[in-house]
Every structure is written in structure tokens, then in C-alpha cells.
Design a protein around this motif. Structure first.
Motif, short mmCIF file in Angstrom:
data_model
loop_
_atom_site.label_atom_id
_atom_site.label_comp_id
_atom_site.label_asym_id
_atom_site.label_seq_id
_atom_site.Cartn_x
_atom_site.Cartn_y
_atom_site.Cartn_z
N ASN A 34 0.82 -1.28 0.03
CA ASN A 34 -0.14 0.06 -0.04
C ASN A 34 0.98 1.22 0.01
O ASN A 34 2.01 1.18 0.45
CB ASN A 34 -0.94 0.15 1.12
CG ASN A 34 -1.99 -1.22 1.06
OD1 ASN A 34 -2.29 -1.30 0.24
ND2 ASN A 34 -2.02 -1.77 2.43
N ARG A 59 5.61 -0.58 -5.59
CA ARG A 59 4.72 0.72 -5.78
C ARG A 59 5.20 1.54 -6.96
O ARG A 59 6.31 1.78 -7.05
CB ARG A 59 4.68 1.35 -4.55
CG ARG A 59 3.84 0.70 -3.43
CD ARG A 59 4.09 1.61 -2.11
NE ARG A 59 5.45 1.30 -1.50
CZ ARG A 59 5.67 1.86 -0.20
NH1 ARG A 59 4.94 2.58 0.45
NH2 ARG A 59 7.13 1.72 0.13
N ASP A 118 1.05 3.60 1.83
CA ASP A 118 1.75 3.86 3.50
C ASP A 118 2.74 2.84 3.69
O ASP A 118 3.24 2.81 4.96
CB ASP A 118 0.70 3.91 4.52
CG ASP A 118 -0.04 2.88 4.62
OD1 ASP A 118 0.09 1.42 3.85
OD2 ASP A 118 -0.94 2.67 5.35
N THR A 176 2.16 -0.54 4.25
CA THR A 176 1.78 -1.74 4.83
C THR A 176 1.35 -2.68 3.64
O THR A 176 1.13 -2.55 2.35
CB THR A 176 0.41 -1.25 5.47
OG1 THR A 176 -0.59 -0.87 4.51
CG2 THR A 176 0.79 -0.60 6.65
N GLU A 177 1.15 -4.00 4.29
CA GLU A 177 0.79 -5.09 3.20
C GLU A 177 -0.80 -5.16 3.30
O GLU A 177 -1.31 -5.36 4.44
CB GLU A 177 1.50 -6.39 3.52
CG GLU A 177 3.07 -6.25 3.18
CD GLU A 177 3.82 -7.50 3.35
OE1 GLU A 177 3.17 -8.40 3.04
OE2 GLU A 177 5.13 -7.52 3.50
N GLY A 178 -1.28 -5.44 2.18
CA GLY A 178 -2.63 -5.66 2.03
C GLY A 178 -2.85 -7.18 1.61
O GLY A 178 -1.77 -8.02 1.33
#
Length: 150
Positions: A62, A95, A64, A66-68
Motif C-alpha cells: 500500500n 509501488r 503507506d 503496509t501489506e494488504g
């Protein structure tokens, strides 16, 4: 020692390969995903063909950091690749790799249809090139150190 770079999506896998010196990444192909067994067989054939000793998988974080769910799916796929091919797998933050690939293809003035055909492999190229640049020893040669005019 060549490295394969992968942009793993739900429908396709973009594939890139490094040159023998580990300086540059080149887009190779896009694999249309059907099932895990077929996907792994296609990757295995490409790894043998290009004499790959390592695989870099783009990790879709993501914004920010973080992992989704997509990052979790990429990690699971990478685990299957490691078990099936027996090659080490590393991750690289992907990203904006597709955005960069799209921009490059637009600058090349490719039609929408042609962009759709190659976008995943160009994204894989960006992923792999980022990894290669970050893992090059300090003071080592860079691809842009060479003047094609000389």
C-alpha cells in the motif's frame, strides 16, 4: 547468473530477465495465468531458458508501506515458486511500477492495444531494474556509465 523479475497479477505474470552482468533488466514475456501448476511450469521453462539463479517478485505494498491482500497473495505465490523451482525468491517494492511502465509506453507512442499486451512485462522490468540497482556493489559499473558513441 541471471535474475528473473516477476510482476504477479491475478490474470497475468509479467516477466523480465537481467543481463549476464546484472546491470540491466529486459522485458521478456507475459504469462496468461490459468492455474498454479501451469503458471509454475511456464516459469520453470523460462528460468531454465534464461539460466536464472534467482527470482525477484514485485511486492504490491500500500502507499503507506503496509501489506494488504495482494501482497499476501504475492508472498504465497512466491512460496510456491520457491518450492517448485528450487530457486531463491526475493521481494521488491513494486509501488508505482505499473504507473512508470504506463508512462514509458505512452512516451513510446504505443497504441492502447499494444500497451495492454506489454504493460505487465514492462512493469516486471521496472521491478527487476530497481532491485538490480539496489543490489549493485558500491563503485560497481552502472548501465548508464557506458557511452554507446565511443
Amino acid at each position: 547468473m541471471r535474475t528473473l523479475g516477476l510482476d504477479v497479477g491475478t490474470k497475468t505474470i509479467g516477466v523480465a530477465v537481467s543481463d549476464g552482468l546484472g546491470l540491466t533488466a529486459q522485458a521478456v514475456t507475459t504469462i496468461r495465468r490459468t492455474n498454479l501448476k501451469a503458471d509454475l511450469a511456464a516459469l520453470s521453462a523460462l528460468a531454465r531458458e534464461h539460466e536464472a539463479s534467482r527470482i525477484v517478485v514485485g511486492l504490491p505494498l500500500n502507499m503507506d508501506g503496509t501489506e494488504g491482500p495482494r501482497a499476501e497473495a504475492s508472498r504465497k505465490f512466491a512460496e510456491s515458486v520457491t518450492q517448485s523451482l528450487g530457486l531463491p525468491v526475493e521481494f521488491w517494492d513494486e509501488r508505482l511500477s505499473t504507473v512508470a511502465a504506463e508512462r514509458t509506453l505512452l512516451e513510446a507512442d504505443l497504441t492502447r492495444a499494444k500497451r495492454r499486451q506489454v504493460i505487465d512485462q514492462v512493469a516486471a522490468q521496472f521491478i527487476l531494474q530497481g532491485w538490480l540497482d539496489a543490489h549493485r556493489p558500491v563503485g560497481d559499473l552502472h548501465a548508464d556509465d557506458f557511452d554507446p558513441e565511443s
